[in-house]
Design a protein around this motif. Structure first.
Motif, PDB file in Angstrom:
ATOM      1  N   LEU B 116       0.851  -1.186   0.000  1.00  0.00           N
ATOM      2  CA  LEU B 116       0.000   0.000   0.000  1.00  0.00           C
ATOM      3  C   LEU B 116       0.887   1.237   0.000  1.00  0.00           C
ATOM      4  O   LEU B 116       1.942   1.258   0.642  1.00  0.00           O
ATOM      5  N   VAL B 117       0.425   2.229  -0.743  1.00  0.00           N
ATOM      6  CA  VAL B 117       1.203   3.459  -0.856  1.00  0.00           C
ATOM      7  C   VAL B 117       0.505   4.543  -0.023  1.00  0.00           C
ATOM      8  O   VAL B 117      -0.639   4.906  -0.325  1.00  0.00           O
ATOM      9  N   PRO B 118       1.153   5.027   1.027  1.00  0.00           N
ATOM     10  CA  PRO B 118       0.524   6.075   1.838  1.00  0.00           C
ATOM     11  C   PRO B 118       0.541   7.419   1.125  1.00  0.00           C
ATOM     12  O   PRO B 118       1.266   7.614   0.153  1.00  0.00           O
ATOM     13  N   ALA B 119      -0.283   8.327   1.633  1.00  0.00           N
ATOM     14  CA  ALA B 119      -0.348   9.664   1.037  1.00  0.00           C
ATOM     15  C   ALA B 119       1.037  10.303   1.029  1.00  0.00           C
ATOM     16  O   ALA B 119       1.414  10.990   0.087  1.00  0.00           O
ATOM     17  N   THR B 120       1.769  10.073   2.083  1.00  0.00           N
ATOM     18  CA  THR B 120       3.155  10.530   2.120  1.00  0.00           C
ATOM     19  C   THR B 120       4.035   9.385   2.590  1.00  0.00           C
ATOM     20  O   THR B 120       3.636   8.595   3.430  1.00  0.00           O
ATOM     21  N   GLY B 121       5.195   9.322   2.019  1.00  0.00           N
ATOM     22  CA  GLY B 121       6.144   8.296   2.454  1.00  0.00           C
ATOM     23  C   GLY B 121       6.189   7.120   1.495  1.00  0.00           C
ATOM     24  O   GLY B 121       5.516   7.099   0.468  1.00  0.00           O
ATOM     25  N   ALA B 122       7.018   6.169   1.874  1.00  0.00           N
ATOM     26  CA  ALA B 122       7.295   5.031   1.000  1.00  0.00           C
ATOM     27  C   ALA B 122       6.185   3.977   1.090  1.00  0.00           C
ATOM     28  O   ALA B 122       5.486   3.901   2.096  1.00  0.00           O
ATOM     29  N   PRO B 123       6.025   3.167   0.044  1.00  0.00           N
ATOM     30  CA  PRO B 123       5.052   2.057   0.096  1.00  0.00           C
ATOM     31  C   PRO B 123       5.374   1.114   1.253  1.00  0.00           C
ATOM     32  O   PRO B 123       6.540   0.903   1.584  1.00  0.00           O
ATOM     33  N   VAL B 124       4.322   0.581   1.853  1.00  0.00           N
ATOM     34  CA  VAL B 124       4.524  -0.369   2.949  1.00  0.00           C
ATOM     35  C   VAL B 124       4.005  -1.739   2.518  1.00  0.00           C
ATOM     36  O   VAL B 124       2.907  -1.862   1.973  1.00  0.00           O
ATOM     37  N   PRO B 125       4.804  -2.770   2.738  1.00  0.00           N
ATOM     38  CA  PRO B 125       4.355  -4.113   2.348  1.00  0.00           C
ATOM     39  C   PRO B 125       3.178  -4.582   3.196  1.00  0.00           C
ATOM     40  O   PRO B 125       3.106  -4.265   4.389  1.00  0.00           O
ATOM     41  N   VAL B 126       2.265  -5.280   2.557  1.00  0.00           N
ATOM     42  CA  VAL B 126       1.166  -5.919   3.271  1.00  0.00           C
ATOM     43  C   VAL B 126       1.618  -7.334   3.628  1.00  0.00           C
ATOM     44  O   VAL B 126       1.891  -8.147   2.742  1.00  0.00           O
ATOM     45  N   THR B 127       1.742  -7.578   4.927  1.00  0.00           N
ATOM     46  CA  THR B 127       2.114  -8.921   5.383  1.00  0.00           C
ATOM     47  C   THR B 127       0.844  -9.771   5.405  1.00  0.00           C
ATOM     48  O   THR B 127      -0.087  -9.498   6.166  1.00  0.00           O
ATOM     49  N   LEU B 128       0.789 -10.758   4.544  1.00  0.00           N
ATOM     50  CA  LEU B 128      -0.456 -11.503   4.350  1.00  0.00           C
ATOM     51  C   LEU B 128      -0.764 -12.390   5.550  1.00  0.00           C
ATOM     52  O   LEU B 128       0.130 -13.044   6.105  1.00  0.00           O
ATOM     53  N   ASP B 129      -2.039 -12.416   5.957  1.00  0.00           N
ATOM     54  CA  ASP B 129      -2.476 -13.375   6.966  1.00  0.00           C
ATOM     55  C   ASP B 129      -2.228 -14.769   6.420  1.00  0.00           C
ATOM     56  O   ASP B 129      -2.581 -15.061   5.268  1.00  0.00           O
ATOM     57  N   GLN B 130      -1.660 -15.621   7.224  1.00  0.00           N
ATOM     58  CA  GLN B 130      -1.401 -16.987   6.779  1.00  0.00           C
ATOM     59  C   GLN B 130      -2.637 -17.820   7.114  1.00  0.00           C
ATOM     60  O   GLN B 130      -2.705 -18.482   8.144  1.00  0.00           O
ATOM     61  N   ASP B 131      -3.626 -17.750   6.201  1.00  0.00           N
ATOM     62  CA  ASP B 131      -4.937 -18.320   6.515  1.00  0.00           C
ATOM     63  C   ASP B 131      -5.057 -19.799   6.187  1.00  0.00           C
ATOM     64  O   ASP B 131      -6.098 -20.415   6.426  1.00  0.00           O
ATOM     65  N   GLY B 132      -4.027 -20.365   5.622  1.00  0.00           N
ATOM     66  CA  GLY B 132      -4.048 -21.800   5.352  1.00  0.00           C
ATOM     67  C   GLY B 132      -4.865 -22.186   4.133  1.00  0.00           C
ATOM     68  O   GLY B 132      -4.927 -23.361   3.785  1.00  0.00           O
ATOM     69  N   THR B 133      -5.500 -21.218   3.494  1.00  0.00           N
ATOM     70  CA  THR B 133      -6.354 -21.539   2.344  1.00  0.00           C
ATOM     71  C   THR B 133      -5.998 -20.706   1.119  1.00  0.00           C
ATOM     72  O   THR B 133      -5.534 -21.225   0.107  1.00  0.00           O
ATOM     73  N   TRP B 134      -6.201 -19.404   1.252  1.00  0.00           N
ATOM     74  CA  TRP B 134      -6.041 -18.526   0.092  1.00  0.00           C
ATOM     75  C   TRP B 134      -4.688 -17.844   0.045  1.00  0.00           C
ATOM     76  O   TRP B 134      -4.292 -17.323  -0.995  1.00  0.00           O
ATOM     77  N   GLN B 135      -4.014 -17.790   1.168  1.00  0.00           N
ATOM     78  CA  GLN B 135      -2.770 -17.015   1.232  1.00  0.00           C
ATOM     79  C   GLN B 135      -1.657 -17.871   1.825  1.00  0.00           C
ATOM     80  O   GLN B 135      -1.856 -18.568   2.821  1.00  0.00           O
ATOM     81  N   TYR B 136      -0.502 -17.806   1.216  1.00  0.00           N
ATOM     82  CA  TYR B 136       0.654 -18.516   1.722  1.00  0.00           C
ATOM     83  C   TYR B 136       1.879 -17.648   1.490  1.00  0.00           C
ATOM     84  O   TYR B 136       2.126 -17.205   0.377  1.00  0.00           O
ATOM     85  N   ARG B 137       2.600 -17.414   2.571  1.00  0.00           N
ATOM     86  CA  ARG B 137       3.728 -16.485   2.497  1.00  0.00           C
ATOM     87  C   ARG B 137       3.265 -15.181   1.852  1.00  0.00           C
ATOM     88  O   ARG B 137       2.310 -14.577   2.311  1.00  0.00           O
ATOM     89  N   ASN B 138       3.888 -14.764   0.746  1.00  0.00           N
ATOM     90  CA  ASN B 138       3.535 -13.453   0.184  1.00  0.00           C
ATOM     91  C   ASN B 138       2.642 -13.553  -1.043  1.00  0.00           C
ATOM     92  O   ASN B 138       2.540 -12.614  -1.815  1.00  0.00           O
ATOM     93  N   VAL B 139       2.016 -14.728  -1.233  1.00  0.00           N
ATOM     94  CA  VAL B 139       1.175 -14.909  -2.425  1.00  0.00           C
ATOM     95  C   VAL B 139      -0.269 -15.205  -2.016  1.00  0.00           C
ATOM     96  O   VAL B 139      -0.518 -15.866  -1.003  1.00  0.00           O
ATOM     97  N   ALA B 140      -1.200 -14.674  -2.787  1.00  0.00           N
ATOM     98  CA  ALA B 140      -2.621 -14.898  -2.531  1.00  0.00           C
ATOM     99  C   ALA B 140      -3.304 -15.301  -3.821  1.00  0.00           C
ATOM    100  O   ALA B 140      -2.933 -14.840  -4.909  1.00  0.00           O
TER     101      ALA B 140
END
Lengths: 384, 322
Positions: B116-140
């Protein structure tokens, strides 16, 4: 010098009749159970660290290999296109999938496939049998076994079979749920590693039985391994192919060759949809590059080439003698010998009629008859 | 200091290189994640820019840390066909250059490295919830088919949301979103037969390239099958030894502006994706586009994903902000 050797051979022949074998003689005791132990004269096989060879896994793999429940519509198994009597090819020019979709390629032999560095005809990245199994199972272009989206259905089919309840637990001891796709591919790969063939007349001749091959076949062997014909450059070594890997391999070679089978445009083009390594890499230089298959049992694997476009071994010799095939007319017309992409080892040669007979006799001496009927490799369901 | 300028410099170089359509390993620095060069020249009403990630190993430890803390965020996606919502139980008229009627068969794609890119400042990574179904590590996996209607080979479960956390103060206002298409290189060539969800779906296996289909969007126009399978191609090396490299990674990288996760959604628009393609007849190669560089349908479909073909620059049209 000659006399003691002759004597030793006589002893070996006697031993053969008696059904026992000795390591240093021409006789070999065939294993009685599935094994990946190297046959005499073969190096040790590289086996993945996470899939050690066990007899139980190999036997489970044999059942899975021949089980039609491993196709979406339960009409085909691995063994449908890899039939023992044809040295694990299918006798067709091009394979036919479980949904009747034509495959662009001919089914490849699985003999000694555990020693093959790259699997399928022309794919530099498919290197392990466990991974290759996923291509026919789940591939959709073309559909082969047609299991895409059906992995749970397939595993449920297996789980419901009491025999597999026993076999999976024996093959994967200690696992609470052994019915996994990973275990299916591991078992099939283990069986495939056990499909070993090293008992052709040529092998027996190599081991010292000078009576194993005819004089004609011996002359053919000399032609085969000679610089005039250059056959052995791509079809050499213990497995009669240059695309091998063994336990001792440290530097992996992944050879592919364009033999001038086609030249549609004068630039070396092959027919669309069947362009070899080029299909994977899109690199124009990879046009028409295919892996050199083992020539073991080649006499029983007709028709020939990646697309089954040559019916007989005689026709194959014509292709190489011409230094590339010429197709006079039709959509695939072209002069293969003029292809700029043709391998430097396909240069053409002249064979006298008797030399041709000798070479064919040698190629026929590469057939291991025992492989074709060995009950260890047979369909346990008795259909194939 | 030096680090920042190096990254910015590389990013600009890469952006320039991208416009010329090169996609080899020289783009590794695209993942630096600090450049704004893609977004600054795009209108803020939902404009988007795409770049292609060369497939470097971008799996950061932070992105795979299942115990991450921070502010919870949801990135909502929507599948559409023009102005209509995507559905497996209807057909869609006026598709592509031949204005054909589209029968849907599938609509799924993976995304990774969401920021996500804030109004000011550098983009911040979204750390994905490890839900065991749809998301694993950094992929969804985003999945818009529900196995109903004509999507008979699909799955009943669907997913339209990427859920995770950002290391930013609560109330931070975000104005942009960045993500990449597909499965990251570090996960793409592992053994799929032993992979965790959502990397264990055989319909998304792409065994012939030792990887996954990053996107699977299938349909029919009349009797003409159009299978859109995007994934890394030109792959060689040993998957089990972890040495596979692919000449065409095909991981399009998106930078969407005007995106506030509390009010906006990302629309994946099939009509826009196919706007310049004739879907009523196949002109060669695989049916539809299976990422082949010489497949006539890929010549228009890959660029619509933001993946250049040849030297022409690619401007993605698939994703927009609403």
């Amino acid at each position: 010098m000659l006399r003691p050797i002759t004597f030793a051979l006589t002893v070996a022949a006697a031993a053969l009749v008696a059904g026992c074998g000795g390591d240093d003689s021409a006789t070999v005791t065939r294993p009685t159970e599935l094994t990946a132990a190297p046959p005499p004269g073969f190096p040790a096989m590289r086996i993945p660290a996470d899939n050690a060879f066990t007899r139980e896994k190999a036997e489970l793999g044999r059942y899975l290999f021949y089980d039609r429940r491993l196709s979406g519509n339960e009409t085909q198994s691995c063994g449908t296109c890899h039939r023992q009597r044809y040295a694990f090819t299918d006798g067709r020019a091009r394979a036919l999938g479980s949904t009747m979709q034509d495959h662009p390629r001919a089914s490849m032999s699985l003999v000694n496939v555990g020693y093959t560095v790259t699997l399928t005809w022309a794919n530099p990245s498919v290197r392990q049998l466990e991974r290759q199994a996923l291509v026919p199972m789940f591939g959709e272009s073309p559909v082969e076994l047609g299991l895409a989206g059906m992995e749970s259905v397939m595993l449920d089919r297996l789980r419901a079979d009491a025999r597999y309840q026993t076999m999976f637990r024996a093959a994967f001891p200690g696992q609470s749920e052994p019915f996994t796709l990973d275990n299916v591919t591991k078992a099939i790969a283990t069986f495939e590693r056990a499909i070993l063939s090293a008992d052709s007349p040529y092998d027996r001749y190599q081991r010292g039985d000078r009576s194993a091959m005819s004089a004609s076949a011996v002359r053919g062997m000399d032609l085969y391994f000679g610089e005039r014909l250059e056959c052995f450059h791509c079809h050499g070594g213990f497995n009669l192919t240059d695309a091998v890997i063994t336990a001792a391999t440290r530097i992996e070679e992944t050879p592919f060759h364009n033999t001038g089978l086609y030249n549609l445009d004068g630039m070396g083009a092959y027919p669309a949809g069947n362009t070899g390594v080029h299909e994977i890499t899109s690199n124009p230089a990879d046009m028409g590059r295919f892996r050199a298959p083992t020539l073991r049992n080649i006499a029983v694997t007709a028709p020939y080439m990646h697309d089954g476009s040559i019916a007989t071994l005689d026709g194959v010799l014509d292709h190489y003698a011409a230094g590339g095939r010429t197709i006079a007319s039709g959509p695939n017309a072209g002069v293969g010998s003029a292809s700029p992409l043709r391998s430097e080892f396909v240069r053409g040669f002249v064979l006298s009629p008797s030399e041709r007979e000798d070479l064919l006799a040698f190629l026929r001496a590469l057939t291991d008859q025992s492989l074709l009927t060995d009950p260890r490799f047979a369909d346990p369901f008795g259909r194939e | 200091m030096t680090m920042g300028s190096v990254k910015t410099g590389l990013a600009i170089l890469c952006a320039a290189a991208l416009m010329q359509g090169c996609g080899d390993d020289s783009h590794m620095a695209m993942d630096a994640g600090e450049d704004h060069v893609h977004t600054d020249d795009v209108a803020t009403d939902g404009g988007a820019d795409a770049a292609v990630d060369a497939g470097s190993d971008v799996t950061s430890d932070a992105a795979s840390d299942a115990t991450a803390t921070g502010t919870a965020v949801e990135i909502r996606f929507e599948a559409a066909v023009g102005t209509a919502p995507f559905s497996c139980t209807t057909t869609f008229p006026q598709m592509g250059t031949s204005r054909a009627t589209w029968t849907p068969l599938d609509f799924r794609f993976y995304v990774h490295d969401v920021e996500l890119v804030p109004a000011t400042g550098a983009p911040v990574p979204v750390t994905l919830d490890q839900d065991g179904t749809w998301q694993y590590r950094n992929v969804a996996l985003l999945d818009f088919e529900n196995a109903s209607g004509t999507c008979s080979n699909g799955t009943t479960a669907t997913n339209a949301v990427v859920r995770g956390r950002v290391d930013a103060p609560a109330g931070t206002r975000f104005t942009g979103l960045r993500f990449k298409l597909g499965v990251p290189q570090a996960l793409n060539h592992q053994n799929p037969a032993a992979a965790p969800s959502p990397l264990n779906l055989s319909t998304l296996f792409w065994a012939w390239q030792s990887g996954y289909k990053f996107a699977r969007i299938d349909g029919r126009a009349g009797t003409n099958a159009v299978n859109i399978h995007i994934g890394s191609t030109g792959c060689s090396g040993d998957a089990m030894a972890g040495t596979v490299t692919c000449s065409e990674p095909n991981r399009a990288q998106y930078a969407l502006t005007g995106f506030d996760p509390t009010t906006n959604v990302v629309v994946a628009d099939l009509a826009a994706l196919l706007a310049t393609t004739d879907v009523s007849r196949d002109q060669g190669g695989a049916p539809g586009c299976m990422s082949g560089l010489t497949d006539p349908e890929c010549a228009t479909i890959l660029p619509a994903f933001g993946i250049p073909v040849g030297s022409a620059p690619a401007t993605q049209t698939f994703f927009r902000v609403r």
